[in-house]
Motif scaffolding. Structure first.
Motif, PDB file in Angstrom:
ATOM      1  N   VAL A   3       0.740  -1.222   0.032  1.00  0.00           N
ATOM      2  CA  VAL A   3      -0.044  -0.166   0.079  1.00  0.00           C
ATOM      3  C   VAL A   3       0.817   1.198   0.093  1.00  0.00           C
ATOM      4  CG1 VAL A   3      -1.879   1.049   1.212  1.00  0.00           C
ATOM      5  CG2 VAL A   3      -1.749  -1.145   1.331  1.00  0.00           C
ATOM      6  N   ASN A   4       0.664   2.107  -0.934  1.00  0.00           N
ATOM      7  CA  ASN A   4       1.400   3.333  -1.031  1.00  0.00           C
ATOM      8  C   ASN A   4       0.433   4.533  -0.518  1.00  0.00           C
ATOM      9  OD1 ASN A   4       3.091   5.207  -1.512  1.00  0.00           O
ATOM     10  ND2 ASN A   4       2.787   5.668  -3.756  1.00  0.00           N
ATOM     11  N   ILE A   5       0.728   4.831   0.791  1.00  0.00           N
ATOM     12  CA  ILE A   5       0.031   5.966   1.593  1.00  0.00           C
ATOM     13  C   ILE A   5       0.564   7.203   1.259  1.00  0.00           C
ATOM     14  CG2 ILE A   5      -0.948   6.968   3.577  1.00  0.00           C
ATOM     15  CD1 ILE A   5      -1.106   4.261   4.581  1.00  0.00           C
ATOM     16  N   LEU A   6      -0.274   8.087   0.544  1.00  0.00           N
ATOM     17  CA  LEU A   6       0.269   9.388   0.279  1.00  0.00           C
ATOM     18  C   LEU A   6       0.112  10.428   1.519  1.00  0.00           C
ATOM     19  CD1 LEU A   6      -1.379   9.604  -3.328  1.00  0.00           C
ATOM     20  CD2 LEU A   6       1.042   9.261  -2.810  1.00  0.00           C
ATOM     21  N   ILE A  19       6.535  14.703   8.555  1.00  0.00           N
ATOM     22  CA  ILE A  19       5.685  14.176   9.836  1.00  0.00           C
ATOM     23  C   ILE A  19       4.933  12.793   9.435  1.00  0.00           C
ATOM     24  CG2 ILE A  19       4.139  14.645  11.385  1.00  0.00           C
ATOM     25  CD1 ILE A  19       5.161  17.631  11.406  1.00  0.00           C
ATOM     26  N   VAL A  20       4.251  12.837   8.312  1.00  0.00           N
ATOM     27  CA  VAL A  20       3.367  11.787   8.090  1.00  0.00           C
ATOM     28  C   VAL A  20       4.247  10.431   7.766  1.00  0.00           C
ATOM     29  CG1 VAL A  20       1.963  10.825   6.214  1.00  0.00           C
ATOM     30  CG2 VAL A  20       1.558  12.941   7.048  1.00  0.00           C
ATOM     31  N   SER A  21       5.177  10.650   7.050  1.00  0.00           N
ATOM     32  CA  SER A  21       6.424   9.545   6.778  1.00  0.00           C
ATOM     33  C   SER A  21       6.836   8.859   8.384  1.00  0.00           C
ATOM     34  CB  SER A  21       7.576  10.024   6.065  1.00  0.00           C
ATOM     35  OG  SER A  21       6.921  10.204   4.639  1.00  0.00           O
ATOM     36  N   LEU A  22       7.194   9.984   9.279  1.00  0.00           N
ATOM     37  CA  LEU A  22       7.773   9.379  10.203  1.00  0.00           C
ATOM     38  C   LEU A  22       6.725   8.814  11.168  1.00  0.00           C
ATOM     39  CD1 LEU A  22       9.915   9.567  12.402  1.00  0.00           C
ATOM     40  CD2 LEU A  22       9.141  11.533  13.258  1.00  0.00           C
ATOM     41  N   LEU A  23       5.559   9.228  11.048  1.00  0.00           N
ATOM     42  CA  LEU A  23       4.440   8.528  11.963  1.00  0.00           C
ATOM     43  C   LEU A  23       4.055   7.199  11.393  1.00  0.00           C
ATOM     44  CD1 LEU A  23       2.294  11.430  12.987  1.00  0.00           C
ATOM     45  CD2 LEU A  23       3.736  10.074  14.416  1.00  0.00           C
ATOM     46  N   LEU A  24       4.251   7.001  10.032  1.00  0.00           N
ATOM     47  CA  LEU A  24       4.241   5.641   9.180  1.00  0.00           C
ATOM     48  C   LEU A  24       4.928   4.671   9.872  1.00  0.00           C
ATOM     49  CD1 LEU A  24       3.223   6.427   5.682  1.00  0.00           C
ATOM     50  CD2 LEU A  24       1.930   5.272   6.977  1.00  0.00           C
ATOM     51  N   GLU A  25       6.329   4.845  10.143  1.00  0.00           N
ATOM     52  CA  GLU A  25       7.328   4.229  10.692  1.00  0.00           C
ATOM     53  C   GLU A  25       7.393   4.112  12.321  1.00  0.00           C
ATOM     54  OE1 GLU A  25      11.195   5.809   9.719  1.00  0.00           O
ATOM     55  OE2 GLU A  25      10.425   6.054   7.283  1.00  0.00           O
ATOM     56  N   VAL A  61      -5.658  14.203   9.559  1.00  0.00           N
ATOM     57  CA  VAL A  61      -4.504  13.373   9.193  1.00  0.00           C
ATOM     58  C   VAL A  61      -3.964  12.688  10.271  1.00  0.00           C
ATOM     59  CG1 VAL A  61      -2.356  13.266   7.820  1.00  0.00           C
ATOM     60  CG2 VAL A  61      -4.249  14.952   7.060  1.00  0.00           C
ATOM     61  N   ILE A  62      -3.689  13.269  11.242  1.00  0.00           N
ATOM     62  CA  ILE A  62      -3.307  12.768  12.591  1.00  0.00           C
ATOM     63  C   ILE A  62      -4.159  12.942  13.661  1.00  0.00           C
ATOM     64  CG2 ILE A  62      -0.738  12.916  12.061  1.00  0.00           C
ATOM     65  CD1 ILE A  62      -0.343  15.273  13.687  1.00  0.00           C
ATOM     66  N   GLU A  63      -3.953  12.162  14.945  1.00  0.00           N
ATOM     67  CA  GLU A  63      -4.792  12.383  16.029  1.00  0.00           C
ATOM     68  C   GLU A  63      -3.743  12.554  17.196  1.00  0.00           C
ATOM     69  OE1 GLU A  63      -6.985   8.719  16.485  1.00  0.00           O
ATOM     70  OE2 GLU A  63      -8.126   9.362  14.652  1.00  0.00           O
ATOM     71  N   LYS A  64      -4.183  13.310  18.173  1.00  0.00           N
ATOM     72  CA  LYS A  64      -3.471  13.307  19.329  1.00  0.00           C
ATOM     73  C   LYS A  64      -4.230  12.688  20.475  1.00  0.00           C
ATOM     74  CE  LYS A  64      -1.243  16.951  22.448  1.00  0.00           C
ATOM     75  NZ  LYS A  64      -0.958  18.430  22.638  1.00  0.00           N
ATOM     76  N   GLU A  65      -3.572  11.689  21.090  1.00  0.00           N
ATOM     77  CA  GLU A  65      -3.816  11.042  22.441  1.00  0.00           C
ATOM     78  C   GLU A  65      -2.707  11.153  23.378  1.00  0.00           C
ATOM     79  OE1 GLU A  65      -4.721   6.599  22.393  1.00  0.00           O
ATOM     80  OE2 GLU A  65      -5.983   7.423  20.967  1.00  0.00           O
ATOM     81  N   LEU A  73      -6.784   6.482  11.599  1.00  0.00           N
ATOM     82  CA  LEU A  73      -6.969   5.533  10.950  1.00  0.00           C
ATOM     83  C   LEU A  73      -8.008   5.992   9.899  1.00  0.00           C
ATOM     84  CD1 LEU A  73      -7.591   2.828  13.728  1.00  0.00           C
ATOM     85  CD2 LEU A  73      -5.588   2.965  12.295  1.00  0.00           C
ATOM     86  N   ALA A  74      -8.896   6.852  10.124  1.00  0.00           N
ATOM     87  CA  ALA A  74      -9.733   7.277   8.889  1.00  0.00           C
ATOM     88  C   ALA A  74      -9.204   7.787   7.679  1.00  0.00           C
ATOM     89  CB  ALA A  74     -10.867   8.309   9.436  1.00  0.00           C
ATOM     90  N   TRP A  75      -8.210   8.837   7.887  1.00  0.00           N
ATOM     91  CA  TRP A  75      -7.274   9.183   6.852  1.00  0.00           C
ATOM     92  C   TRP A  75      -6.700   8.132   6.106  1.00  0.00           C
ATOM     93  CZ3 TRP A  75      -2.097   9.254   5.943  1.00  0.00           C
ATOM     94  CH2 TRP A  75      -1.576  10.342   5.002  1.00  0.00           C
ATOM     95  N   ILE A  76      -6.189   7.222   6.922  1.00  0.00           N
ATOM     96  CA  ILE A  76      -5.330   5.934   6.076  1.00  0.00           C
ATOM     97  C   ILE A  76      -6.166   5.285   5.378  1.00  0.00           C
ATOM     98  CG2 ILE A  76      -4.161   3.801   6.565  1.00  0.00           C
ATOM     99  CD1 ILE A  76      -3.230   4.927   9.031  1.00  0.00           C
ATOM    100  N   GLU A  77      -7.470   5.108   5.810  1.00  0.00           N
ATOM    101  CA  GLU A  77      -8.492   4.211   5.082  1.00  0.00           C
ATOM    102  C   GLU A  77      -8.715   5.029   3.702  1.00  0.00           C
ATOM    103  OE1 GLU A  77     -11.575   3.551   7.688  1.00  0.00           O
ATOM    104  OE2 GLU A  77     -10.591   1.938   8.794  1.00  0.00           O
TER     105      GLU A  77
END
Length: 82
Positions: A3-6, A19-25, A61-65, A73-77
């Protein structure tokens, strides 16, 4: 399955994309760790990272918890369905 997430649409070296790339890892990180890891790749202030995190959070795109950020997860889907 591959899956290639943009990342959000912008320049390939943008802070938000990093930031998105980092949070993917890393899955979950606090703002300080995100800044620390990104500043090794790009000269950027903590304030710039915090602003980008706030914008990504506002765009869902991200969530803070509990002071940690993770990809929504909604953004990833949504990205997978593209």
């Amino acid at each position: 399955m591959s899956v290639n997430i943009l990342a959000p649409q912008s320049n390939s070296d943008s802070l938000k994309e990093l930031i998105v790339s980092l949070l993917l890892e890393e899955l979950q990180l606090n703002a300080k760790k995100i800044h620390s890891k990104i500043s090794k790749q790009k000269n950027v202030s903590y304030q710039a990272v915090h602003k980008a995190l706030t914008e990504l959070n506002n765009k869902k795109v991200i969530e803070k918890e509990k002071h940690k950020y993770k990809l929504s997860l909604a953004w990833i889907e949504t990205e997978i369905q593209r």
